[in-house]
Write a protein that holds these residues in place. Structure first.
Motif, PDB file in Angstrom:
ATOM      1  N   ALA A  17      36.044  69.882  15.672  1.00 38.05           N
ATOM      2  CA  ALA A  17      35.940  70.735  16.856  1.00 38.05           C
ATOM      3  C   ALA A  17      35.090  71.966  16.572  1.00 38.05           C
ATOM      4  O   ALA A  17      34.248  72.363  17.391  1.00 38.05           O
ATOM      5  CB  ALA A  17      37.339  71.150  17.322  1.00 38.05           C
ATOM      6  N   PHE A  18      35.289  72.565  15.399  1.00 35.16           N
ATOM      7  CA  PHE A  18      34.492  73.738  15.024  1.00 35.16           C
ATOM      8  C   PHE A  18      33.016  73.394  14.931  1.00 35.16           C
ATOM      9  O   PHE A  18      32.159  74.123  15.446  1.00 35.16           O
ATOM     10  CB  PHE A  18      34.995  74.309  13.696  1.00 35.16           C
ATOM     11  N   LEU A  19      32.697  72.295  14.256  1.00 37.50           N
ATOM     12  CA  LEU A  19      31.294  71.903  14.101  1.00 37.50           C
ATOM     13  C   LEU A  19      30.647  71.594  15.446  1.00 37.50           C
ATOM     14  O   LEU A  19      29.478  71.909  15.666  1.00 37.50           O
ATOM     15  CB  LEU A  19      31.182  70.688  13.174  1.00 37.50           C
ATOM     16  N   THR A  20      31.409  70.975  16.329  1.00 38.48           N
ATOM     17  CA  THR A  20      30.861  70.605  17.626  1.00 38.48           C
ATOM     18  C   THR A  20      30.680  71.823  18.538  1.00 38.48           C
ATOM     19  O   THR A  20      29.636  71.976  19.183  1.00 38.48           O
ATOM     20  CB  THR A  20      31.770  69.578  18.315  1.00 38.48           C
ATOM     21  N   LEU A  21      31.670  72.692  18.564  1.00 41.27           N
ATOM     22  CA  LEU A  21      31.643  73.808  19.508  1.00 41.27           C
ATOM     23  C   LEU A  21      30.841  75.006  19.020  1.00 41.27           C
ATOM     24  O   LEU A  21      30.095  75.615  19.803  1.00 41.27           O
ATOM     25  CB  LEU A  21      33.069  74.242  19.833  1.00 41.27           C
ATOM     26  N   PHE A  22      31.001  75.369  17.754  1.00 43.24           N
ATOM     27  CA  PHE A  22      30.405  76.613  17.288  1.00 43.24           C
ATOM     28  C   PHE A  22      29.114  76.412  16.507  1.00 43.24           C
ATOM     29  O   PHE A  22      28.262  77.291  16.487  1.00 43.24           O
ATOM     30  CB  PHE A  22      31.404  77.395  16.438  1.00 43.24           C
ATOM     31  N   ARG A  23      28.973  75.290  15.854  1.00 45.22           N
ATOM     32  CA  ARG A  23      27.753  75.029  15.087  1.00 45.22           C
ATOM     33  C   ARG A  23      26.763  74.182  15.870  1.00 45.22           C
ATOM     34  O   ARG A  23      25.697  73.868  15.380  1.00 45.22           O
ATOM     35  CB  ARG A  23      28.080  74.331  13.761  1.00 45.22           C
ATOM     36  N   LYS A  24      27.153  73.805  17.083  1.00 44.11           N
ATOM     37  CA  LYS A  24      26.299  73.043  18.002  1.00 44.11           C
ATOM     38  C   LYS A  24      25.776  71.748  17.365  1.00 44.11           C
ATOM     39  O   LYS A  24      24.629  71.381  17.533  1.00 44.11           O
ATOM     40  CB  LYS A  24      25.133  73.893  18.487  1.00 44.11           C
ATOM     41  N   ARG A  25      26.640  71.085  16.622  1.00 40.38           N
ATOM     42  CA  ARG A  25      26.287  69.780  16.060  1.00 40.38           C
ATOM     43  C   ARG A  25      26.601  68.719  17.094  1.00 40.38           C
ATOM     44  O   ARG A  25      27.559  68.831  17.853  1.00 40.38           O
ATOM     45  CB  ARG A  25      27.108  69.478  14.796  1.00 40.38           C
ATOM     46  N   GLY A  26      25.806  67.677  17.116  1.00 41.63           N
ATOM     47  CA  GLY A  26      26.087  66.563  18.013  1.00 41.63           C
ATOM     48  C   GLY A  26      27.313  65.793  17.548  1.00 41.63           C
ATOM     49  O   GLY A  26      27.659  65.799  16.363  1.00 41.63           O
ATOM     50  N   ILE A  27      27.952  65.135  18.478  1.00 46.94           N
ATOM     51  CA  ILE A  27      29.172  64.401  18.137  1.00 46.94           C
ATOM     52  C   ILE A  27      28.870  63.282  17.148  1.00 46.94           C
ATOM     53  O   ILE A  27      29.677  62.986  16.272  1.00 46.94           O
ATOM     54  CB  ILE A  27      29.882  63.880  19.413  1.00 46.94           C
ATOM     55  N   TRP A  28      27.698  62.657  17.261  1.00 46.91           N
ATOM     56  CA  TRP A  28      27.333  61.592  16.329  1.00 46.91           C
ATOM     57  C   TRP A  28      27.183  62.151  14.907  1.00 46.91           C
ATOM     58  O   TRP A  28      27.606  61.523  13.939  1.00 46.91           O
ATOM     59  CB  TRP A  28      26.050  60.904  16.790  1.00 46.91           C
ATOM     60  N   ASP A  29      26.578  63.342  14.784  1.00 45.94           N
ATOM     61  CA  ASP A  29      26.466  63.979  13.471  1.00 45.94           C
ATOM     62  C   ASP A  29      27.835  64.263  12.872  1.00 45.94           C
ATOM     63  O   ASP A  29      28.070  64.040  11.685  1.00 45.94           O
ATOM     64  CB  ASP A  29      25.679  65.285  13.567  1.00 45.94           C
ATOM     65  N   VAL A  30      28.729  64.762  13.694  1.00 44.57           N
ATOM     66  CA  VAL A  30      30.076  65.091  13.213  1.00 44.57           C
ATOM     67  C   VAL A  30      30.818  63.820  12.778  1.00 44.57           C
ATOM     68  O   VAL A  30      31.499  63.814  11.752  1.00 44.57           O
ATOM     69  CB  VAL A  30      30.866  65.860  14.299  1.00 44.57           C
ATOM     70  N   ILE A  31      30.666  62.755  13.543  1.00 50.53           N
ATOM     71  CA  ILE A  31      31.322  61.496  13.165  1.00 50.53           C
ATOM     72  C   ILE A  31      30.781  61.001  11.833  1.00 50.53           C
ATOM     73  O   ILE A  31      31.550  60.551  10.968  1.00 50.53           O
ATOM     74  CB  ILE A  31      31.132  60.444  14.275  1.00 50.53           C
ATOM     75  N   LEU A  32      29.468  61.088  11.642  1.00 54.29           N
ATOM     76  CA  LEU A  32      28.901  60.607  10.387  1.00 54.29           C
ATOM     77  C   LEU A  32      29.232  61.510   9.204  1.00 54.29           C
ATOM     78  O   LEU A  32      29.341  61.044   8.077  1.00 54.29           O
ATOM     79  CB  LEU A  32      27.382  60.462  10.522  1.00 54.29           C
ATOM     80  N   ILE A  33      29.418  62.786   9.458  1.00 53.50           N
ATOM     81  CA  ILE A  33      29.763  63.712   8.375  1.00 53.50           C
ATOM     82  C   ILE A  33      31.234  63.564   7.983  1.00 53.50           C
ATOM     83  O   ILE A  33      31.570  63.460   6.806  1.00 53.50           O
ATOM     84  CB  ILE A  33      29.463  65.167   8.793  1.00 53.50           C
ATOM     85  N   LEU A  34      32.122  63.571   8.966  1.00 55.96           N
ATOM     86  CA  LEU A  34      33.556  63.590   8.685  1.00 55.96           C
ATOM     87  C   LEU A  34      34.232  62.224   8.754  1.00 55.96           C
ATOM     88  O   LEU A  34      35.331  62.057   8.229  1.00 55.96           O
ATOM     89  CB  LEU A  34      34.260  64.540   9.662  1.00 55.96           C
ATOM     90  N   GLY A  35      33.587  61.267   9.393  1.00 51.11           N
ATOM     91  CA  GLY A  35      34.207  59.957   9.597  1.00 51.11           C
ATOM     92  C   GLY A  35      34.625  59.237   8.332  1.00 51.11           C
ATOM     93  O   GLY A  35      35.768  58.753   8.241  1.00 51.11           O
ATOM     94  N   PRO A  36      33.741  59.138   7.335  1.00 52.69           N
ATOM     95  CA  PRO A  36      34.148  58.426   6.122  1.00 52.69           C
ATOM     96  C   PRO A  36      35.382  59.034   5.450  1.00 52.69           C
ATOM     97  O   PRO A  36      36.291  58.316   5.026  1.00 52.69           O
ATOM     98  CB  PRO A  36      32.926  58.529   5.214  1.00 52.69           C
ATOM     99  N   GLY A  37      35.421  60.338   5.385  1.00 53.37           N
ATOM    100  CA  GLY A  37      36.587  60.999   4.790  1.00 53.37           C
ATOM    101  C   GLY A  37      37.849  60.780   5.592  1.00 53.37           C
ATOM    102  O   GLY A  37      38.933  60.574   5.035  1.00 53.37           O
ATOM    103  N   ALA A  38      37.711  60.813   6.909  1.00 54.93           N
ATOM    104  CA  ALA A  38      38.881  60.589   7.772  1.00 54.93           C
ATOM    105  C   ALA A  38      39.428  59.174   7.598  1.00 54.93           C
ATOM    106  O   ALA A  38      40.641  58.978   7.542  1.00 54.93           O
ATOM    107  CB  ALA A  38      38.510  60.840   9.226  1.00 54.93           C
ATOM    108  N   VAL A  39      38.520  58.207   7.494  1.00 50.81           N
ATOM    109  CA  VAL A  39      38.977  56.821   7.311  1.00 50.81           C
ATOM    110  C   VAL A  39      39.644  56.656   5.946  1.00 50.81           C
ATOM    111  O   VAL A  39      40.642  55.935   5.816  1.00 50.81           O
ATOM    112  CB  VAL A  39      37.804  55.838   7.505  1.00 50.81           C
ATOM    113  N   LEU A  40      39.132  57.339   4.929  1.00 47.75           N
ATOM    114  CA  LEU A  40      39.773  57.276   3.612  1.00 47.75           C
ATOM    115  C   LEU A  40      41.162  57.915   3.635  1.00 47.75           C
ATOM    116  O   LEU A  40      42.088  57.439   2.972  1.00 47.75           O
ATOM    117  CB  LEU A  40      38.884  57.950   2.565  1.00 47.75           C
ATOM    118  N   VAL A  41      41.317  58.990   4.395  1.00 45.95           N
ATOM    119  CA  VAL A  41      42.639  59.611   4.521  1.00 45.95           C
ATOM    120  C   VAL A  41      43.589  58.682   5.276  1.00 45.95           C
ATOM    121  O   VAL A  41      44.779  58.611   4.965  1.00 45.95           O
ATOM    122  CB  VAL A  41      42.541  60.999   5.191  1.00 45.95           C
ATOM    123  N   VAL A  42      43.082  57.956   6.257  1.00 47.56           N
ATOM    124  CA  VAL A  42      43.900  56.963   6.952  1.00 47.56           C
ATOM    125  C   VAL A  42      44.353  55.888   5.967  1.00 47.56           C
ATOM    126  O   VAL A  42      45.523  55.458   5.983  1.00 47.56           O
ATOM    127  CB  VAL A  42      43.143  56.349   8.147  1.00 47.56           C
TER     128      VAL A  42
END
Length: 76
Positions: A17-42
């Motif tokens: 949420a921070f990256l999307t709202l305040f750093r103006k990153r696209g949602i696709w960028d955020v998914i690619l940055i944080l997605g792998p780690g989130a899936v590993l935590v799952v």
């Protein structure tokens, strides 16, 4: 101990949420940055909860395409 994985997932959601709202990153960028780690935590959460091995393996394998896509889009 599964609550620790839940806390990490909640932190990842806040970071997204921070990256999307305040750093103006696209949602696709955020998914690619944080997605792998989130899936590993799952996968960690599944292991801590005592899930079958193939669920854990599926979660681990699901992080691979996200990692590869993230690496492919980064400049060399």
């Amino acid at each position: 101990m599964t609550w620790l994985a839940d806390v990490v997932l909640a932190a990842l959601v806040l970071e997204a949420a921070f990256l999307t709202l305040f750093r103006k990153r696209g949602i696709w960028d955020v998914i690619l940055i944080l997605g792998p780690g989130a899936v590993l935590v799952v996968a960690l959460r599944l292991a801590l909860a005592g899930a079958d091995w193939w669920w854990i393996g599926a979660a681990l394998f699901a992080s691979l395409p996200l990692h590869l896509l993230d690496l492919a889009r980064r400049p060399a």
